[in-house]
Design an enzyme around this catalytic site. Structure first.
Site, short mmCIF file in Angstrom:
data_model
loop_
_atom_site.label_atom_id
_atom_site.label_comp_id
_atom_site.label_asym_id
_atom_site.label_seq_id
_atom_site.Cartn_x
_atom_site.Cartn_y
_atom_site.Cartn_z
CB VAL A 32 -0.91 0.02 1.25
CG1 VAL A 32 -1.81 1.26 1.24
CG2 VAL A 32 -1.76 -1.25 1.34
CB SER A 37 -1.66 10.22 6.06
OG SER A 37 -2.66 11.21 6.23
N GLY A 38 -4.54 9.04 6.28
CA GLY A 38 -5.82 9.08 5.58
C GLY A 38 -6.28 7.76 4.97
CG ASP A 58 3.38 7.94 3.29
OD1 ASP A 58 2.16 7.81 3.07
OD2 ASP A 58 3.95 9.06 3.35
CG ASP A 84 9.22 10.97 -3.18
OD1 ASP A 84 8.45 10.70 -4.13
OD2 ASP A 84 9.35 12.10 -2.71
CB SER A 160 -9.99 12.23 -7.43
OG SER A 160 -10.79 13.34 -7.09
CE1 TYR A 173 -5.65 15.17 -5.99
CE2 TYR A 173 -7.90 15.55 -6.76
CZ TYR A 173 -7.00 14.85 -5.96
OH TYR A 173 -7.45 13.84 -5.14
CB ILE A 206 -12.66 11.17 1.66
CG1 ILE A 206 -13.32 10.45 0.47
CG2 ILE A 206 -12.49 10.22 2.85
CD1 ILE A 206 -14.72 9.95 0.70
CB THR A 208 -8.14 12.33 4.51
OG1 THR A 208 -7.84 13.27 3.48
CG2 THR A 208 -9.07 11.26 4.00
#
Ligand code: NAD
Length: 271
Positions: A32, A37-38, A58, A84, A160, A173, A206, A208
């Site tokens: 993952v 986070s989130g 992460d 990264d 998204s 984005y 969401i 987060t």
């Protein structure tokens, strides 16, 4: 038909045992990104609760350790990879170290806002590097691992609602999220013959740390709009998205590939 005993989860992520088929990830390895986070953290925890050994990656090392501790506290297995996602060799080495992968959840991402006229090369380059290239590298490494080991795995990317809507300030984005969708669908066509499924999750708003970084007034306004426009009358939480990822990662979605799942409370942004 074999129906395995599996665990299911309430909103507080506590488990109960049920006979619903196919969500059991026992004996499987999941990787993952964005796990500090989130949505990434909630996903790592849920995949571990479903039985997977979870590799958490992460750039936020402290957050990674917190996620690993949460997983360990619930009896799960977690490994951490501080890196990264734009660093292709580091990501490749971490995936190799994880061993044969069954699941890749490519979730790491960043938000950037600037008007079209104010968008600089460096803004676009950074958001593309993290939100598109980082996902591409994760998909490539996962597919290579699955093909080499003959594992019929599942790759889940994070798009998204911004992928196909337009909002002021969200050019960079939304372009990267549209690109993630094309990556997902294209890889699904190429990896399908190896038994590998590739799907995307496209959440709405969401709650987060990403959305918490907004000005408090803008945050309240966005959440109020979400509650007003969602037929479900509430804001989405990271766990809502983690459950969508678990569905796509597990055998419950064995005949699903090249698809975009939209957990958005029934709301299309912008409202
Ligand atoms: N929160 C929302 O409303 C929402 C909606 C739709 C999609 N998403 C997507 O979901 C994903 C997770 O977002 P979130 O809301 O949980 O945000 P978040 O900020 O809480 O988590 C993002 C994680 O990604 C990590 N990350 C960022 N850049 C990285 C890099 N270069 N290398 C490694 N790790 C990196 C961060 O350290 C962080 O842990 C993102 O791809 C985001 O675009 C979020």
């Amino acid at each position: 038909m074999t129906v395995r005993q599996i665990k299911s989860y309430g909103p507080d992520m506590t488990s109960t045992t049920t006979t619903l088929p196919a969500y059991d990830l026992t004996g499987r390895t999941a990787f993952v990104t964005g796990a500090a986070s989130g949505i990434g953290r909630a996903t790592a925890i849920l995949l571990a609760r479903a039985g997977a050994a979870v590799h958490c990656a992460d750039r936020d090392e402290k957050g990674l350790q917190e996620t690993a501790a949460l997983i360990a506290r619930q009896g799960g297995t977690a490994h951490t990879h501080p890196l990264d996602v734009t660093d292709r060799p580091a990501l490749a080495a971490a995936v190799r170290a994880a061993g044969p992968l069954h699941v890749m959840a490519a979730i790491a991402g960043i938000m950037h806002t600037s008007s079209v006229l104010d968008t600089r090369d460096e803004d676009l380059d950074r958001v593309l590097a993290v939100n598109f290239k980082g996902v591409l590298y994760a998909c490539q490494e996962a597919a290579r691992s699955m093909i080499a080991s003959g594992v019929p795995g599942s790759i889940v990317t994070m798009a998204s609602g911004a992928m196909d809507t337009a909002s002021p300030g969200l050019l960079c984005y939304s372009v990267t999220k549209a690109a993630v969708v094309q990556l997902t669908k294209t890889l699904a066509t190429e990896a399908g013959p190896h038994g590998i499924r590739v799907n995307a999750v496209a959440p709405g708003w969401i709650r987060t740390p990403m959305t918490d970084r907004h000005e408090p007034a803008a945050q309240l306004q966005a959440e109020a709009a979400m509650v007003r426009h969602s037929p479900l009358g509430r804001v989405g939480e990271a766990e809502d998205i983690a459950h969508a990822v678990l569905h796509l990662a597990s055998d419950a979605s064995a005949f699903t590939t090249g698809q975009i799942l939209r957990p958005n409370g029934g709301v299309a942004m912008p409202w």
